[in-house]
Write a protein that holds these residues in place. Structure first.
Motif, PDB file in Angstrom:
ATOM      1  N   LEU A  50       0.839  -1.195   0.000  1.00  0.00           N
ATOM      2  CA  LEU A  50       0.000   0.000   0.000  1.00  0.00           C
ATOM      3  C   LEU A  50       0.879   1.251   0.000  1.00  0.00           C
ATOM      4  O   LEU A  50       0.653   2.176  -0.786  1.00  0.00           O
ATOM      5  N   LYS A  51       1.883   1.285   0.875  1.00  0.00           N
ATOM      6  CA  LYS A  51       2.778   2.449   0.947  1.00  0.00           C
ATOM      7  C   LYS A  51       3.490   2.667  -0.387  1.00  0.00           C
ATOM      8  O   LYS A  51       3.593   3.807  -0.857  1.00  0.00           O
ATOM      9  N   ASN A  52       3.957   1.595  -0.997  1.00  0.00           N
ATOM     10  CA  ASN A  52       4.637   1.728  -2.283  1.00  0.00           C
ATOM     11  C   ASN A  52       3.704   2.291  -3.349  1.00  0.00           C
ATOM     12  O   ASN A  52       4.109   3.120  -4.164  1.00  0.00           O
ATOM     13  N   PHE A  53       2.454   1.844  -3.345  1.00  0.00           N
ATOM     14  CA  PHE A  53       1.489   2.354  -4.319  1.00  0.00           C
ATOM     15  C   PHE A  53       1.157   3.821  -4.038  1.00  0.00           C
ATOM     16  O   PHE A  53       1.059   4.634  -4.954  1.00  0.00           O
ATOM     17  N   VAL A  54       1.002   4.175  -2.761  1.00  0.00           N
ATOM     18  CA  VAL A  54       0.728   5.565  -2.396  1.00  0.00           C
ATOM     19  C   VAL A  54       1.900   6.457  -2.815  1.00  0.00           C
ATOM     20  O   VAL A  54       1.705   7.533  -3.386  1.00  0.00           O
ATOM     21  N   ILE A  55       3.118   6.008  -2.572  1.00  0.00           N
ATOM     22  CA  ILE A  55       4.299   6.775  -2.989  1.00  0.00           C
ATOM     23  C   ILE A  55       4.318   6.933  -4.509  1.00  0.00           C
ATOM     24  O   ILE A  55       4.594   8.019  -5.029  1.00  0.00           O
ATOM     25  N   PHE A  56       3.999   5.859  -5.221  1.00  0.00           N
ATOM     26  CA  PHE A  56       3.917   5.922  -6.680  1.00  0.00           C
ATOM     27  C   PHE A  56       2.882   6.973  -7.112  1.00  0.00           C
ATOM     28  O   PHE A  56       3.140   7.799  -7.995  1.00  0.00           O
ATOM     29  N   LEU A  57       1.698   6.974  -6.467  1.00  0.00           N
ATOM     30  CA  LEU A  57       0.653   7.945  -6.807  1.00  0.00           C
ATOM     31  C   LEU A  57       1.067   9.364  -6.436  1.00  0.00           C
ATOM     32  O   LEU A  57       0.757  10.315  -7.163  1.00  0.00           O
ATOM     33  N   PHE A  58       1.770   9.522  -5.298  1.00  0.00           N
ATOM     34  CA  PHE A  58       2.276  10.845  -4.929  1.00  0.00           C
ATOM     35  C   PHE A  58       3.161  11.397  -6.042  1.00  0.00           C
ATOM     36  O   PHE A  58       3.049  12.560  -6.415  1.00  0.00           O
TER      37      PHE A  58
END
Length: 179
Positions: free
Chosen positions: A45-53
């Protein structure tokens, strides 16, 4: 209006509320739900959120010297401040993570520059392509990048007028990369 009984509906208000006791990741993924995830799920989840950021360029304009690392470095902390534009981008990330069937947006492009609006509209098309959107946007014609809007509903004095929005070169956007 008829909605399927199992339709997942999400409302994105023009003013995102984040309780002070939450970390940024909890605020994005909603409190109570994050604790139910395994360590591997939280990492993904964190990796995906960072990607979206990065994709939404959420840290492009960090001007606060106390937060020089930006929001990405503060995902697990309560040490973050959000501009109005960052709040709008966070609400879009919440929608992407929740994958609703219907999204009701209230002036979510109001505090954003043209580039940010175009980036968000592109992300919506990619990540929420099957969702139906009902959007209040008082500058819709100015925000119609790459033909994002296709129908306009105009309310005035108890009358409703529905019309298709024609895509013209002026509504194509500031950049048309065809991607």
């Amino acid at each position: 209006i008829h909605l399927p009984s199992n339709a997942k509906i999400m409302h994105l208000d023009q003013q995102l509320y984040i309780p002070k006791e939450l970390t940024l990741l909890e605020a994005i993924y909603f409190p109570g739900i994050l604790e139910q995830l395994s360590a591997n799920e939280i990492s993904s989840l964190k990796n995906f959120v960072i990607f979206l950021f990065k994709e939404l360029e959420i840290d492009s304009f960090v001007n606060d010297p106390t937060l020089s690392e930006g929001l990405i470095a503060n995902l697990d902390t309560q040490k973050f401040k959000l501009s109005g534009g960052q709040m709008q981008k966070i609400s879009i990330i919440q929608a992407i993570l929740n994958n609703p069937d219907i999204v009701i947006m209230d002036e979510n492009f109001a505090r954003l520059d043209n580039r940010s609006v175009e980036i968000i509209q592109k992300a919506i098309r990619i990540y929420l392509e099957k969702a139906t959107f009902l959007i209040v946007d008082h500058k819709a014609h100015g925000h119609n990048y790459n033909g994002f809007y296709d129908t306009e509903v105009h309310f005035e004095h108890s009358t409703i007028e529905v019309s298709k929005i024609a895509v013209t070169p002026s509504t194509i956007g500031i950049e048309n990369n065809n991607d």
